[in-house]
Design a protein around this motif. Sequence first.
Motif, PDB file in Angstrom:
ATOM      1  N   ARG A 513       0.902  -1.135  -0.604  1.00  0.00           N
ATOM      2  CA  ARG A 513      -0.134   0.020  -0.088  1.00  0.00           C
ATOM      3  C   ARG A 513       0.667   1.070  -0.394  1.00  0.00           C
ATOM      4  O   ARG A 513       2.254   1.535   0.801  1.00  0.00           O
ATOM      5  CB  ARG A 513      -0.939   0.213   1.197  1.00  0.00           C
ATOM      6  N   GLN A 514      -0.023   2.833  -0.382  1.00  0.00           N
ATOM      7  CA  GLN A 514       1.400   3.181  -0.351  1.00  0.00           C
ATOM      8  C   GLN A 514       0.765   4.339   0.723  1.00  0.00           C
ATOM      9  O   GLN A 514      -0.210   4.411   0.710  1.00  0.00           O
ATOM     10  CB  GLN A 514       0.943   4.469  -1.773  1.00  0.00           C
ATOM     11  N   TYR A 515       2.109   5.237   1.202  1.00  0.00           N
ATOM     12  CA  TYR A 515       1.588   6.062   2.109  1.00  0.00           C
ATOM     13  C   TYR A 515       2.610   7.085   1.965  1.00  0.00           C
ATOM     14  O   TYR A 515       3.345   7.708   1.336  1.00  0.00           O
ATOM     15  CB  TYR A 515       2.448   5.538   3.359  1.00  0.00           C
ATOM     16  N   SER A 516       1.758   8.118   2.168  1.00  0.00           N
ATOM     17  CA  SER A 516       2.708   9.432   1.680  1.00  0.00           C
ATOM     18  C   SER A 516       4.529  10.028   3.421  1.00  0.00           C
ATOM     19  O   SER A 516       3.563  10.009   3.917  1.00  0.00           O
ATOM     20  CB  SER A 516       1.590  10.742   1.399  1.00  0.00           C
ATOM     21  N   ALA A 530       1.408   8.083   7.452  1.00  0.00           N
ATOM     22  CA  ALA A 530       0.372   7.988   8.988  1.00  0.00           C
ATOM     23  C   ALA A 530      -0.642   6.994   8.602  1.00  0.00           C
ATOM     24  O   ALA A 530      -1.112   7.641   7.439  1.00  0.00           O
ATOM     25  CB  ALA A 530       0.365   9.217   9.239  1.00  0.00           C
ATOM     26  N   LEU A 532      -4.160   5.543   8.215  1.00  0.00           N
ATOM     27  CA  LEU A 532      -6.061   5.099   8.415  1.00  0.00           C
ATOM     28  C   LEU A 532      -6.127   3.359   8.410  1.00  0.00           C
ATOM     29  O   LEU A 532      -5.747   3.666   7.698  1.00  0.00           O
ATOM     30  CB  LEU A 532      -6.198   6.253   8.213  1.00  0.00           C
ATOM     31  N   ARG A 538      -9.760  -2.820   1.871  1.00  0.00           N
ATOM     32  CA  ARG A 538      -9.170  -3.778   1.146  1.00  0.00           C
ATOM     33  C   ARG A 538      -7.948  -5.289   1.631  1.00  0.00           C
ATOM     34  O   ARG A 538      -7.590  -6.149   1.736  1.00  0.00           O
ATOM     35  CB  ARG A 538      -8.274  -4.255   0.145  1.00  0.00           C
ATOM     36  N   GLY A 540      -5.390  -3.851   3.657  1.00  0.00           N
ATOM     37  CA  GLY A 540      -3.774  -3.576   3.654  1.00  0.00           C
ATOM     38  C   GLY A 540      -3.504  -2.371   5.035  1.00  0.00           C
ATOM     39  O   GLY A 540      -2.402  -2.855   6.108  1.00  0.00           O
ATOM     40  N   SER A 541      -4.366  -1.657   4.865  1.00  0.00           N
ATOM     41  CA  SER A 541      -4.623  -0.651   6.537  1.00  0.00           C
ATOM     42  C   SER A 541      -4.415  -1.521   7.343  1.00  0.00           C
ATOM     43  O   SER A 541      -4.487  -1.286   9.266  1.00  0.00           O
ATOM     44  CB  SER A 541      -5.242   0.354   6.354  1.00  0.00           C
ATOM     45  N   THR A 582      -1.449  14.379   5.307  1.00  0.00           N
ATOM     46  CA  THR A 582      -0.261  13.369   4.821  1.00  0.00           C
ATOM     47  C   THR A 582       1.077  13.951   4.219  1.00  0.00           C
ATOM     48  O   THR A 582       1.733  15.335   4.664  1.00  0.00           O
ATOM     49  CB  THR A 582      -0.095  12.241   4.495  1.00  0.00           C
ATOM     50  N   GLU A 676      -3.758  14.983  -5.683  1.00  0.00           N
ATOM     51  CA  GLU A 676      -3.145  13.861  -4.925  1.00  0.00           C
ATOM     52  C   GLU A 676      -4.722  12.866  -4.562  1.00  0.00           C
ATOM     53  O   GLU A 676      -5.525  13.036  -3.694  1.00  0.00           O
ATOM     54  CB  GLU A 676      -1.973  13.262  -3.902  1.00  0.00           C
ATOM     55  N   PHE A 678      -6.098   8.692  -3.679  1.00  0.00           N
ATOM     56  CA  PHE A 678      -5.673   8.229  -2.046  1.00  0.00           C
ATOM     57  C   PHE A 678      -5.903   7.008  -3.087  1.00  0.00           C
ATOM     58  O   PHE A 678      -5.641   6.013  -2.457  1.00  0.00           O
ATOM     59  CB  PHE A 678      -5.664   8.685  -1.091  1.00  0.00           C
TER      60      PHE A 678
END
Length: 778
Positions: A513-516, A530, A532, A538, A540-541, A582, A676, A678
């Motif tokens: 998963r992508q995180y800024s 950070a 959430l 799905r 990932g978080s 973020t 951007e 998400f």
Amino acid sequence: NTQSTSQPTQAQCPYSGAHTNAGTGCPVSARAAQFDPFEDAYQQDPPEYVKWSREQEPVFYSPKLGYWVVTRYEDIKQIFRDNITFSPSIALEKITPTGPEANAVLESYNYGMSRTLVNEDEPAHMPRRRLLMEPFTVDALKHHEPMVRALTRQYVDRFINDGKADLVEQMLWEVPLTVALHFLGVPEEDMDTLRKYSIAHTVNTWGRPKAEEQVAVAHAVGNFWQLAGKILEKMRKNPEQPGWMQYGIRMQQLHPDVVPDSYLHSMMMAGIVAAHETTANASANAIKLLLSHPHVWQEICEDPNLIPNAVEECLRHNGSVAAWRRLATRDVQIGGVSIAAGSKLLIVSSSANHDERHFADADLLDIRRENASDQLTFGYGSHQCMGKNLARMEMQIFLEELTLRLPHLILSEQTFTYVSNTSFRGPEHLWVHWDPSANPERQDPSILNRQHPIRLGEPSTHSLSRQVVVQETEMLTDDIMRIRLAAADGQTLPRWAPGSHIDLVCGDLGISRQYSLCGDPANPQVMDIAVLREDAGRGGSAWVHQHVRSGLPLHIRGPRNHFHFDEQASKAIFIAGGIGITPIIAMARVAKNRGIDYQIHYCGRSRKSMALLASLQEHGERLHVYAADEGLRADFASLLATPDAETQIYACGPQRLTDCLQELCECWPDDALHIEHFHSTLSKLDPSREHAFEAELKQSGITVTVAANQTLLEALRAANIDIQSDCEEGLCGSCEVSVLGGQPDHRDVVLTRSERAAGNKMMSCCSRAKDKHIILDL
Ligand code: FMN
């Protein structure tokens, strides 16, 4: 035709009879006059040997060779692109013409090598290439993988307990030859003889054999030719067998006009050389290069995910094809230099691969280099190496096997020697040593069952992971966790700019998963994200929240940036909704430090649910917080009512927020609003609602059909076209292709309004053609 002989080189000098320089008496510069690709210095390090040229005289005439020499990336790519102006017909021509004695020997063998794909001109070449390409496609190559693995294992088994080996002699020469023979459909029994003959063929074509060697070489080549003929006859009796040659025989029967009968014999001989030596040399170069950078070798031992891109970087840094040849068919300019029709060109692709204009810090071996696959070792365009993906597969498997079983391999002290020739380059021997008592399989034989999936086709940035360790975690709100990451080896992390994100690999789930990045870009020791927790997501978080704790090792990829912040802007408006803060917080910090006139508008359900509020206080009155439970709502309509040419808007948040901003910014200058996303808005491909279309690939000279149930990216890859990709959801922009004709049907969320309207690029992972046909610059 390899039989054709070159003119004596001096006679070709374009300057003979021309006005001469007062200083030197000759317009050829001193360095150009000295250039000699048969010198050891060229063999040892071709890009270094012509560095002066890349820097000062990128196109020069070599009187010793009788060729124009081209050394810069863009010039060489341009030459590859245009196979009409720059004919490949001399690609196999003997650099040093043989004398009458050797010619007589060749004739005695009825040697009749004619053009093969590599040196065939249009219009014959493309129809033939199209017809013969299918066995090289990724799908067709898959079934060779177990054969390559088994062979590699078998060869390593033979020397694993010896403590030293000449990898060329004991593995890297024979395995690719056997693979080549399997691929071509040739019986193994003739391998040893073929090996001897194929070396002779290289010397015959690319080298400068001495007069006394010429005759011996001619005998070997003649024998090679005859043996190839015999094997072909065997194959013709049983053309249903698997193998590229048998495929060629079947195609010949169906399309005798496109694949003439006489062609098959030459194809067989050229095929063996092309499939074998290039890969053997490339593998030896790669292993030598990696072992001479022990920390890099260690990295790939620890993380085999790095291997596909490491292979690509080795092909760039130290490939097996040092240079290639073309013939100018008309008067033409290259890099501002006038070249007359009939001139011969030596295009030093290994030099292009070290061109700083295209590859940052080009002499550095960087196995995570994102544009490594732009290397020109395989050539480019309509004559690009058809076997590139077979070579990549073999090289990955060799590295996988050696890093798994011999991670303690050491490059022995030795002097490397090369067969003197302009083009094919690899060390004749590669001595390595190790302590066999430390072989990992002696402690734990189960490592032999470990197998890493290889990456067929060009490497994807998906594979470029790096290990980090969680330094600390903190719950910022009930469902947002801040995670601080540090490099696993205590070193610094890659630099990043605001707007960048990383991909976090979620353990063994097989997802990432992508995180800024929301920390301080000026601190290279750590990276903050950070996350959430999305309970309805799905997984990932949820994985992150469940497993990530201080001390946990993690794999990340990137950083990557598709949300660039213009640090030169004079004014900026930052808009964030929820977790969208973020990337914005990192931008705002830079805006503050740079003295940009900015405002932050941050919306959320309640202050309690809004992350990073405390850190944002440094922005004082520039920060506007809208918590819905306090009855505060942002009035974006008023904020954005008056377009301002100097203001850039950066927004990240839920779709309804970004949709609304997009509407409000209709009257703003094109591209003032940067968003951007998400989450992808892309729905699953529904074949019942799509139509098939044709993508004409201008550079490659082929047309690919994109079926209704297929993405353009999938269709391109199936046709062996190298395309980078990352998210494959229309979010990241990695898979962009240039459009030359036809109308794209854009489905991504990356392109701006004006970019969409211009219609000259599209994201191949999701966007399609509006009509039945589209023309791409590929
Ligand atoms: N989610 C976050 O919680 N924090 C972020 O900073 C963040 N940054 C993202 C940056 C980009 C470029 C993209 C495409 C997505 C970002 N996401 C972020 C969303 C996550 O990647 C992911 O979709 C989310 O955690 C839900 O995953 P799940 O459905 O597997 O639980």
